[in-house]
Design a protein around this motif. Structure first.
Motif, PDB file in Angstrom:
ATOM      1  N   ARG A  26       0.824  -1.221   0.000  1.00 43.32           N
ATOM      2  CA  ARG A  26       0.000   0.000   0.000  1.00 43.32           C
ATOM      3  C   ARG A  26       0.851   1.262   0.000  1.00 43.32           C
ATOM      4  O   ARG A  26       0.464   2.297  -0.547  1.00 43.32           O
ATOM      5  CB  ARG A  26      -0.929  -0.038   1.213  1.00 43.32           C
ATOM      6  CG  ARG A  26      -1.963   1.067   1.252  1.00 43.32           C
ATOM      7  CD  ARG A  26      -3.013   0.811   2.303  1.00 43.32           C
ATOM      8  NE  ARG A  26      -3.958  -0.219   1.851  1.00 43.32           N
ATOM      9  CZ  ARG A  26      -3.940  -1.480   2.259  1.00 43.32           C
ATOM     10  NH1 ARG A  26      -3.024  -1.895   3.104  1.00 43.32           N
ATOM     11  NH2 ARG A  26      -4.822  -2.350   1.804  1.00 43.32           N
ATOM     12  N   TYR A  27       2.012   1.188   0.641  1.00 48.62           N
ATOM     13  CA  TYR A  27       2.887   2.362   0.721  1.00 48.62           C
ATOM     14  C   TYR A  27       3.180   2.939  -0.656  1.00 48.62           C
ATOM     15  O   TYR A  27       3.210   4.159  -0.835  1.00 48.62           O
ATOM     16  CB  TYR A  27       4.200   1.986   1.415  1.00 48.62           C
ATOM     17  CG  TYR A  27       5.311   2.981   1.192  1.00 48.62           C
ATOM     18  CD1 TYR A  27       5.370   4.166   1.918  1.00 48.62           C
ATOM     19  CD2 TYR A  27       6.285   2.745   0.222  1.00 48.62           C
ATOM     20  CE1 TYR A  27       6.374   5.092   1.699  1.00 48.62           C
ATOM     21  CE2 TYR A  27       7.291   3.672  -0.001  1.00 48.62           C
ATOM     22  CZ  TYR A  27       7.331   4.838   0.734  1.00 48.62           C
ATOM     23  OH  TYR A  27       8.322   5.759   0.500  1.00 48.62           O
ATOM     24  N   TYR A  28       3.412   2.076  -1.654  1.00 49.53           N
ATOM     25  CA  TYR A  28       3.795   2.540  -2.988  1.00 49.53           C
ATOM     26  C   TYR A  28       2.639   3.277  -3.671  1.00 49.53           C
ATOM     27  O   TYR A  28       2.858   4.258  -4.387  1.00 49.53           O
ATOM     28  CB  TYR A  28       4.278   1.361  -3.834  1.00 49.53           C
ATOM     29  CG  TYR A  28       5.579   0.802  -3.318  1.00 49.53           C
ATOM     30  CD1 TYR A  28       6.805   1.264  -3.794  1.00 49.53           C
ATOM     31  CD2 TYR A  28       5.590  -0.181  -2.326  1.00 49.53           C
ATOM     32  CE1 TYR A  28       7.995   0.771  -3.309  1.00 49.53           C
ATOM     33  CE2 TYR A  28       6.773  -0.681  -1.835  1.00 49.53           C
ATOM     34  CZ  TYR A  28       7.981  -0.203  -2.318  1.00 49.53           C
ATOM     35  OH  TYR A  28       9.175  -0.675  -1.824  1.00 49.53           O
ATOM     36  N   PHE A  29       1.419   2.806  -3.456  1.00 47.89           N
ATOM     37  CA  PHE A  29       0.263   3.515  -3.997  1.00 47.89           C
ATOM     38  C   PHE A  29       0.103   4.883  -3.326  1.00 47.89           C
ATOM     39  O   PHE A  29      -0.214   5.885  -3.985  1.00 47.89           O
ATOM     40  CB  PHE A  29      -1.016   2.691  -3.803  1.00 47.89           C
ATOM     41  CG  PHE A  29      -1.117   1.490  -4.711  1.00 47.89           C
ATOM     42  CD1 PHE A  29      -0.795   1.587  -6.054  1.00 47.89           C
ATOM     43  CD2 PHE A  29      -1.544   0.266  -4.226  1.00 47.89           C
ATOM     44  CE1 PHE A  29      -0.891   0.493  -6.904  1.00 47.89           C
ATOM     45  CE2 PHE A  29      -1.642  -0.839  -5.066  1.00 47.89           C
ATOM     46  CZ  PHE A  29      -1.318  -0.727  -6.403  1.00 47.89           C
ATOM     47  N   LYS A  30       0.319   4.923  -2.000  1.00 52.26           N
ATOM     48  CA  LYS A  30       0.191   6.198  -1.291  1.00 52.26           C
ATOM     49  C   LYS A  30       1.245   7.193  -1.762  1.00 52.26           C
ATOM     50  O   LYS A  30       0.972   8.381  -1.918  1.00 52.26           O
ATOM     51  CB  LYS A  30       0.308   5.961   0.218  1.00 52.26           C
ATOM     52  CG  LYS A  30      -0.892   5.252   0.827  1.00 52.26           C
ATOM     53  CD  LYS A  30      -0.746   5.104   2.329  1.00 52.26           C
ATOM     54  CE  LYS A  30      -1.987   4.466   2.937  1.00 52.26           C
ATOM     55  NZ  LYS A  30      -1.855   4.304   4.415  1.00 52.26           N
ATOM     56  N   ARG A  31       2.473   6.705  -1.967  1.00 45.71           N
ATOM     57  CA  ARG A  31       3.543   7.583  -2.453  1.00 45.71           C
ATOM     58  C   ARG A  31       3.197   8.126  -3.839  1.00 45.71           C
ATOM     59  O   ARG A  31       3.461   9.292  -4.141  1.00 45.71           O
ATOM     60  CB  ARG A  31       4.859   6.814  -2.493  1.00 45.71           C
ATOM     61  CG  ARG A  31       6.016   7.535  -3.136  1.00 45.71           C
ATOM     62  CD  ARG A  31       6.456   8.747  -2.341  1.00 45.71           C
ATOM     63  NE  ARG A  31       7.195   8.395  -1.148  1.00 45.71           N
ATOM     64  CZ  ARG A  31       7.890   9.269  -0.420  1.00 45.71           C
ATOM     65  NH1 ARG A  31       7.907  10.541  -0.778  1.00 45.71           N
ATOM     66  NH2 ARG A  31       8.516   8.887   0.661  1.00 45.71           N
TER      67      ARG A  31
END
Length: 204
Positions: A26-31
């Motif tokens: 999920r971190y990569y989508f948020k970034r």
């Protein structure tokens, strides 16, 4: 006889699309969301067509542009899998690694300027973003894979979903580690150019 061929060509669906699934922590989508909001802020524009799906399509187009220009991307893709394979395959979102070198095991990020619905699975799993990509783009990637299988005697197996996910992970990692200012400006301008192109395509 030629009329028969003409009828066959006319029956072909020139707007056929396939679904690819980008599965990353999920971190990569948020970034990516933060990056998109930064672009809107810098350009002082709404940019309604700019979203994660479009960004991922641009990354794939950029990869294929290198392939079309004859650049051998095999080792680059192998290095992507070696470096980010654990991130792609993990079921639990890992914390961001701030001390990881930006080019560990991969080539430096190459941006080609030559051109011309997400769901949330079970808790603890990576979210999936489903994107509609033109069939001819998918076919071109598969042909690239087939060429590599022949060239390297079958020692290559990868799905389009995995390639696109790895390209996205690599881009976000490089973004987090910090592009040089000139490179970031070129990337943003290129993305906005693609955004305009995408908008015009939808209007036609």
């Amino acid at each position: 006889m030629f009329r028969l061929f003409t009828k066959m060509f006319k029956k072909q669906d020139t707007s056929s699309y396939d679904t690819i699934e980008v599965c990353v922590p999920r971190y990569y989508f948020k970034r990516a969301d933060v990056f998109i909001e930064d672009i809107r802020h810098l350009k002082e524009a709404e940019l309604p067509d700019l979203n994660k799906s479009l960004l991922i399509k641009v990354l794939l187009d950029n990869f294929l542009e290198d392939v079309r220009q004859g650049r051998d991307k095999f080792q680059y893709v192998v290095n992507l899998r070696r470096t980010y394979g654990d991130v792609y395959e993990t079921k639990v979102t890992p914390p961001p690694q701030t001390n990881k070198p930006s080019n560990a095991g991969t080539d430096s990020f190459h941006w080609s300027l030559t051109k011309k619905g997400g769901s949330n699975p079970e808790e603890g799993q990576n979210p999936v973003l489903r994107i509609q990509v033109h069939t001819k783009v998918i076919d071109r990637v598969k042909m690239c894979f087939e060429d590599w299988r022949l060239q390297y005697h079958g020692h290559f197996e990868m799905e389009v979903d995995e390639l696109v996910s790895l390209l996205f992970i690599h881009f976000i990692t490089e973004l987090r580690n910090g592009f040089v200012e000139d490179t970031q400006e070129e990337i943003i301008d290129f993305i906005l150019e693609e955004c305009d192109h995408y908008q015009q395509s939808n209007m036609n």
